[in-house]
Every structure is written in C-alpha cells, then in structure tokens.
Design an enzyme around this catalytic site. Structure first.
Site, PDB file in Angstrom:
ATOM      1  N   THR A 586       0.855  -1.182   0.000  1.00 34.63           N
ATOM      2  CA  THR A 586       0.000   0.000   0.000  1.00 34.63           C
ATOM      3  C   THR A 586       0.892   1.233   0.000  1.00 34.63           C
ATOM      4  O   THR A 586       2.117   1.134   0.010  1.00 34.63           O
ATOM      5  CB  THR A 586      -0.862   0.063   1.273  1.00 34.63           C
ATOM      6  N   GLY A 694       2.801   5.464 -18.081  1.00 26.20           N
ATOM      7  CA  GLY A 694       2.531   4.930 -16.742  1.00 26.20           C
ATOM      8  C   GLY A 694       3.685   5.072 -15.777  1.00 26.20           C
ATOM      9  O   GLY A 694       3.788   4.332 -14.794  1.00 26.20           O
ATOM     10  N   ASP A 708       8.630  11.813  -2.902  1.00 27.03           N
ATOM     11  CA  ASP A 708       8.904  10.388  -3.023  1.00 27.03           C
ATOM     12  C   ASP A 708      10.411  10.125  -2.887  1.00 27.03           C
ATOM     13  O   ASP A 708      10.838   9.207  -2.183  1.00 27.03           O
ATOM     14  CB  ASP A 708       8.380   9.910  -4.380  1.00 27.03           C
ATOM     15  N   LYS A 712      12.704   8.167   0.113  1.00 26.90           N
ATOM     16  CA  LYS A 712      13.757   7.183  -0.140  1.00 26.90           C
ATOM     17  C   LYS A 712      15.066   7.624   0.508  1.00 26.90           C
ATOM     18  O   LYS A 712      15.791   6.810   1.091  1.00 26.90           O
ATOM     19  CB  LYS A 712      13.956   6.987  -1.650  1.00 26.90           C
TER      20      LYS A 712
END
Ligand code: ADP
Ligand code: ASP
Ligand code: MG
Length: 845
Positions: A586, A694, A708, A712
């Site tokens: 998720t 995509g 994001d 990381k």
C-alpha cells in the site's frame, strides 16, 4: 435396554456448574431450554467439596480433633439452599436433609478418628455425601423453578465392583436397576436427579468410581437408558487441545473420535474421567459444553470414524496433548534379559497383582531394558513387587537392578492420523530439544494413536507448551507434522503493485516440477479480505486480479469478507500457516497493521515507504517489535524497486565497512523526465509522455514535488545513521510555483507555461558541460534532494530511461564509489523486488 426408549438426554453438571445458588439457577434455565422430552440429571459435588471432604477425612485419621471444617461446609450448603428461594415444606425438607447429611459426616468423622486409620471403604462412605447432598439441593431447586424433578440415590441405580476408590460399573446390573428406579420416573415426565461418582458394591457398600467419576455416571446412565445425547456441562468451552491452565492458547476441538478422547482421558486430561468413554455406545453423542454459554457447540465425541479429510486439505495427525504428573519410572535392566521371552509379561503380571496401573511401557530394541511409567504413590509397592517377581534373576545377576527414577511426568501426544504420518516423532523431539527439555523415555502406543514421552517433572509445563506450538495446535488447521517448506503470503493492498505481485506469484506457483516456495493465502484491501488456507490457485488469483481491476472491492468478490486490515490479520493468523509473511504494497500509514502482524508471528516485506519514512520513533518501534518477536522486516522495494540496494548496504555494514555518503537518483520518473528534456523535448511534452507510459502517479505533482525521493533518502539515511524526520530532508520541488494549488486538469492545461523556464535551465547546464539530474545526497548528518548539474562525463549523466543509480562512498570505497545502476520504476520491477524478499524469507528459517 428397551428399543422403544423415548429420546432421552443425560445432563451432567460438574462441580463448577453447581458452585453456588447463582450457578444452580443457571442449571435450571439450561434444562428448561432443552427440548428433549425426557431428561436425566447427574450432579457432582459442589465445587471443591470432594477435595475438602478428603482433607477432613485424612485429618480425622491423623487424630486432629478439628471438626469446624465440617460445619463450614454445612453452612455453605445451607446458605446455598436458602438463596435458591425455595419456600414452604420443600425448603424445610431440604434444610433437614442437609443437616442430616452433615450429622452423618460428623458421626463418620468420629468413627475414623477412633479407628485412627482411613480405610478405602471409609473414604468412599465419607466422600459419597458430597455428590448426594448436591443432587438433593439441585432436585429441590429444579422443582421449585417449575421443572418436576426427583432425587434418586445412585445407591439404588449404579452397581459397581472392584476396588474402593476406583470401582467399575456393572453395566448389566445397572441397566436392570435403572429400569426399575429411573424409567418409571422418566416416563412420568419427571427429571431424576442422580448423584454422580458413586455406586453400590455387591456387598451393599458405597463405592466411588475414581475422581471425576460423575462423568462416568453420566455415560453409564446414557448407555443403559439408550440416551441420544449425554451432555457434560463444564467450565471450559469443550475439550481443548491441551490443559488451558498449562497452555494458554489451547483451542477448542469441535469434533473428536472416541478413541482419541479416551486416550486423552487415560493420559490425564482432567476434563474427562479416564474410563468414562468405555460406557459410550454408537448412537449416543457425548458433548462437552460450557455451562456459561449453553448455546455453544462445545466438543462432540463421536463413535463413528471421522470422514476422511478431503484431498488437498492439510492433514491433522495431531489433535491434542495431555500430561500425567507425579510419575516414577521403573527400569528392569540386564544382559540376562536379552532374548529371554516373557520378561515383560511377568513384570506386568507382578504389577497388576500389586494393583499398580502402568501408564507407559518402553522396551529398548536390544531388549536390554524395559521401562515402565507408574504413579509416584505406587512406586515403592511396584518396585517391591518387581524385586520379588525377579528375585532369582537378580540373585543370578541376569538382571542388574530394578531402577527407580522419581519426579517425572508423562506427556502424551494424541491423534488418529498419526499412524502412517511420517515426521511426527521427529517434530516432537525437535521441539523438546529446541527448548532444552531432556527426554527420559519414549513410547509409541501399538495403535500409533499416541506418542508418549517421559520428561523431568519440572520441565512438564514447558514441554507441553513447546509441543503445542510445534504442532501449531493453537491454530485452526493445526496439528501437522511435516516441516513447513514454503511461505504463506498475505498481500496487503491490491493496487497496481499488489496485482502484479499476485500475477508473478501465480506464475511462480504454476511452474511445473518446481517445489513451491511461496504461495498467496490471503489478500487484504480497504474493503476487507479473501483467504484460503490452502493457497489460491493460479486460476483464482487471475480471477481476483480481474475482479479488482474491474473495480470490485475484495469484500464483494466470492468468499470475500468485510473487515478492517487488523481484523483480517487476526482472522487469517488464527490458522496454521507456514512461515506467514505480510507483504505491504500500500502507500498508506499501515504501522498498526504491521504491529498486529508481527505480534501474530508474521514476517514482513515492505514496498510501502511510509512505515519507514514516517516519524523516527515509529520506524524504530517497528524494528523493535520485530526483534522482540524474532521476526524480520525486509524492504528492498522501498528504495530501488528490484535493485539490491538495501541488501548491499547491509552486506557492507555487516562486513565492517562504514558508509560515509550515498548519492542516488532513485526516481525513474524524474530520471526519464530530465533525460527527455536533455534531448530537447519540452517539459510539458516530456511529462505527458511519462504519464502516457505509466511512469507517474495519477497526479504527476506527487512525483514532481520530490517527496517520493525525499522518503527514499530518509530510508537510506536511517540505514547509515542519519537521525531526523522527513521535515529535516531538504527538498527542491519541480512543480512550478504558479501551478501548485490548481486542480489536476488545470495543471495539465497550463503545463506549457513552465516550458520556457525549463528550456533555459537545460540550455545553461549544457553550456557548462553538465547535465541536470534529480539527486539525493545522504550522509550521517544531512539528507537533501533536488536538481543537481552533474558533469557530462559522469556515470550519472549517462543514465538512460527510467534507470536508477546509487553510488556508495564508504571507508573501503572512498576514491572509487561502489555503484549500482538499473531499472528502478514500474510495477513489474517493484513486484519482482518484493517477490525476491519473499523468497529470501521463505528459504531461510
Ligand atoms: P467437572 O466440573 O465436570 O468435574 P472438571 O473440573 O473435572 O469438570 O474438568 C474441567 C477442567 O479440566 C477444566 O477446568 C480444565 O482446567 C481441565 N482440563 C485439563 N485438560 C483439559 C483439556 N484438554 N480440555 C479442557 N479442559 C481441560
Ligand atoms: N465429585 C467427584 C470428584 O470431585 C466427582 C466429579 O466431580 O466428577 O471427583
Ligand atoms: Mg471432573
């Protein structure tokens, strides 16, 4: 027995069900709601009374003149009777009966005291009053509550012979007596209330049937009356996989074959009298049920052989375990025994004559020794009997000695399916060895219905817990013996990556000839979950993927269940899973679910960054919880998708290296975007193309914001000693200022507004011989992410497509950093990274 017998139910109420007036009132309501037309009730003594009587009788024999204990019990029974609300003559009669009972006990007390010795006959006479007086109280209470009842003394019904304290019922004579004493009452629609535990000997004396004997009275009456059901109402949900006082996660066994139940009872499971099942006959169901929850199913003991387990379903060779405490081991050893027939038979003959029951026999295959487990109280008598029986062999030194080893316990593991299931014994001994329990002797019943081990008494509880968990008896479907050779995977999150993982695992599992290392048993989404303990077939996985892709939530598919993720974990881990792994794919805050999974014995694989990139204390708590439960958390896919980034960091650290700095381009999306712009494509066109392929989140600003990459960076930083929060990571956002707050479609319409600015930035970089990259820089002290102009000749500059890049500067790799490059975006590589972690866990435990 009459074949015309109407449908009869025998209800037996144990001591706990008759503890006080409130409990007795509950008994009335249980009987009132039984629809069977004819009922018989067996009552045992009120809770603790038989023990108390035994104690008093011993004290009388020891000359202690303290009789107050009898009066305390008299008062307890009178008080119970008074609180039942019985009025009028019935009340007076009951009070008088109770007083008469305790007067008789006083008289017996004096008799025992004068005798100075407690004979078994006197003990039986004394104890018999506990169950009798309880039955009288119950009969009066039932009648007062509107259930017509009548006390019937067991002396008039149950015929028994054999030793005092452990007599056996005579079924034929009891049947005859019951026809006279019980049947007419039953047929009048009146409920006979019979005291359990006692009977009358051929000489007319009271005898008892052994402790817990009211269970036997119930099955005996069930048999002679041809009852359809015999229900034992107890203080437990039914027959459990182990004694719940020793093994806290003992679980209810819904159906048990009579041979298994007998074996458990014989080997000490207190819940059933050891010989109570001898009287059970085909056509009668024996049910053990909790009096606190009369509607519960309880345990049904069946005489017919169980249906064969359906093909493919995990076999359950081991059903339950039990222990007998206070055992002594007698060993007859000597070279003279080898090859001499009849030694064992003579030994048992001698013990039988001495009245000693043997719980376990084990003979070494060399025939050099025979071991026998017996109750400690009988040890002296038994040893003497054997010395006498083998006097001449001992004198001739053919037998070295009769050894006596005290303070032991016998543990029996029971299950019909054990015959012919390899590995049960190995698993059993493995579990004991792992827990440091020394096995003194072993025996397997000829029926292979049980394996018994003798252990030191002080190890008995630990040994039971170890065996219970080795056979996963606390789980639904537990009791398997074979070593688990695969991992059972539960996927949390069924979005793009979750479905890709399921598809890859379906392929993995259908590869012919290969042993399956991991299979999907459960999938959880926001709506609920689906679960199959046998693992989903490739076909079923495809079905689920298709349904979810068509936007059907899991709770809505066939056999889908509505539940929260936490509830799903609890329900799923109640089953006997093999090496269970929760895979979190998720993007949400799943910390509570992960904790739940760890606590229920699951390992964890994460593709979800949030649990590791959230508040530092949460990330630490997760690691601590895993360590405390001996579980592992792998998370390769949180940083480099399928690239071995975390693995490399761990290997470097384990080998004693020190990572000083990590420079990385860990975003395939931003890498693609900057690469395309470097080749002259405009910002808006490059972004649209990335979306089309995509590579981006639905709202591409989630990628452009740099968050994001910041997550990381934080995960990498925390691995090398950076202490801080996400807010401490310096982030450069690529979302044009003017377009931060606008709606997504407006954002896309106005993208071109930023083209000119980007074009200029790229051109300036090129003129300086550099290339723009979105880079994370991490050290122990700082973490920052943003645009960097890197030298056109550097390895970073040559990154293509969505490739990721990681460069580690360490103590050993100082001049020449260690570099990992490869594809780092997309569901396929991420799922492959997850699967790799899963297989790693499956292969190493
Ligand atoms: P009753 O009240 O009918 O005489 P018991 O007290 O003799 O009932 O038996 C019930 C007790 O047996 C439970 O309270 C439990 O502590 C104990 N026990 C031991 N082994 C088991 C088992 N395998 N399953 C259920 N109960 C067990
Ligand atoms: N009252 C007897 C005993 O305690 C019989 C029984 O409870 O089953 O052993
Ligand atoms: Mg009992």
């Amino acid at each position: 027995m009459r074949s015309t017998a109407p449908t009869i139910t025998v209800h037996k109420f144990g001591g706990a069900a008759l503890a006080d007036a409130a409990a007795i009132r509950r008994v009335s309501s249980i009987l009132a709601s039984d629809a069977a037309p004819y009922k018989v009730v067996v009552a045992s003594a009120m809770l603790g009374v038989t023990d108390a009587f035994l104690d008093i009788a011993h004290r009388a024999a020891a000359g202690e003149q303290e009789r107050a204990a009898i009066d305390v019990l008299r008062e307890r029974h009178l008080a119970t009777a008074r609180s039942l609300g019985v009025v009028g003559p019935a009340d007076a009669t009951l009070q008088a009966e109770i007083c008469a009972t305790f007067d008789e006990l006083q008289r017996l007390f004096v008799e025992i005291a004068q005798c100075g010795e407690l004979t078994p006959a006197m003990t039986d006479a004394f104890l018999s009053h506990g169950d009798r007086v309880a039955a009288r109280i119950l009969a009066t209470a039932l009648t007062a509550s509107g259930i017509a009842s009548q006390f019937v003394d067991a002396a008039d019904v149950v015929r028994a012979h054999g030793p005092h304290g452990n007599a056996s019922p005579d079924i034929e004579q009891t049947a005859r007596a019951a026809d006279n004493a019980l049947r007419p009452i039953i047929e009048r629609g009146v409920v006979p209330v019979v005291p359990g535990f006692i009977g009358r000997s051929p000489r007319g004396e009271m005898v008892t049937l052994g402790r817990g004997g009211s269970d036997l009275t119930a099955t005996l009456l069930g048999r002679v009356l041809g009852a359809r059901d015999v229900i034992l109402w107890k203080d437990v949900p039914g027959l459990l996989t182990a004694d719940p006082r020793v093994v806290p996660d003992a679980r209810l066994i819904p159906v048990l074959h009579v041979r298994e139940a007998s074996e458990l009872a014989y080997y000490g499971a207190k819940v059933l009298h050891p010989r109570s099942l001898i009287a059970l006959q085909a056509g009668t169901r024996l049910i053990i049920r909790p009096y606190a929850d009369p509607a519960a199913h309880g345990t049904e003991i069946v005489v017919e052989r169980e249906r064969k387990p359906t093909a493919g379903r995990a076999r359950r060779p081991v059903k339950a375990l039990t222990a007998i405490a206070d055992q002594t081991l007698l060993t007859i050893a000597g070279n003279g025994m080898v090859g001499v027939p009849g030694v064992a038979a003579r030994a048992f003959g001698a013990l039988e004559r001495a009245g000693v029951s043997v719980s376990l026999i084990s003979q070494a295959s060399s025939e050099h020794s025979i071991c026998m487990g017996i109750p400690a109280v009988a040890a002296n008598a038994a040893a003497a009997a054997l010395r006498e029986a083998f006097a001449s062999e001992l004198a001739r030194r053919e037998i070295d000695a009769i050894e006596v080893r005290p303070d032991l316990a016998t543990i029996a593991v029971v299950g019909l399916g054990m015959a012919g299931t390899p590995g049960v014994a190995a698993r059993l001994f493995g579990a004991l060895a792992d827990d440091g329990v020394n096995v003194v002797a072993i025996a397997q019943g000829a029926s292979e219905l049980n394996i018994s081990v003798v252990v030191e008494g002080r190890d008995a509880s630990k040994a039971q817990r170890a065996i219970h968990s080795a056979f996963r008896l606390g789980k639904i479907g537990g009791g398997t013996a074979v070593h688990p050779e695969h991992a059972d995977v539960v996927i949390l999150g069924f979005g793009q990556i979750g479905r890709e993982l399921a598809a890859q695992m379906a392929m993995h599992s259908s590869r012919a000839g290969e042993q399956v290392q991991a299979r999907v048993v459960g999938i959880i989404d926001r709506s609920g979950y689906v679960f199959d303990a046998r693992g989903f077939s490739a076909k079923r996985l495809k079905e689920l993927i298709a349904a979810k892709s068509a936007r059907t939530p899991l709770a809505g598919v066939r056999r889908g269940v509505h539940a929260t993720a936490e509830e799903a974990i609890v329900a799923i881990t109640a089953h006997a899973l093999s090496r269970p792994i929760l895979v979190d794919v998720t993007a949400g805050d799943t910390s509570p679910v992960l904790e739940q999974a760890l606590a229920h014995g699951m390992d964890i694989v994460l593709a979800n960054k949030r649990p590791l990139a959230g508040p530092e204390k949460d990330a630490r708590a997760l690691a601590r919880a895993a360590a405390a439960d001996g579980r592992r958390v792998l998370h390769e896919a949180t940083v480099g998708a399928g690239l071995p980034v975390i693995d490399t960091i761990q290997k470097l650290t384990e080998s004693g290296d020190n990572i000083l700095r990590i420079e990385a381009c860990p975003s395939g999306t931003l890498g693609y975007l900057l690469g395309e712009m470097g080749r002259g494509t405009s910002f808006s066109a490059a972004l649209r193309e990335a979306m089309k392929r995509g590579y981006t989140e639905p709202d591409p600003r989630d990628d452009l914001s740099g968050m994001d990459v910041a997550r990381k960076a934080l995960i990498l930083g925390r691995l090398i000693g950076f202490s801080g929060e996400l807010a401490d990571v310096e982030v450069e956002s690529l979302v044009p200022d003017a377009l931060r707050e606008v709606a997504p479609d407006v954002f896309l319409d106005r993208l071109h507004e930023a083209d000119a600015q980007w074009e200029q930035r790229i051109r300036e970089a090129r003129e300086r011989g550099t290339v723009l990259r979105y880079r994370a820089t991490v050290t122990k002290r700082e973490a920052r992410v943003g645009i960097a102009a890197v030298d056109g000749s550097s390895s970073l500059a040559s990154l293509a497509g969505t490739d990721n890049h990681f460069s580690f500067t360490t103590r050993r790799y100082r001049a020449n950093p260690l570099v990992i490059t490869g594809p780092g975006a997309g569901a396929a590589v991420t799922a492959a990274g997850v699967l790799n972690d899963v297989l790693k866990l499956a292969g190493t435990r």
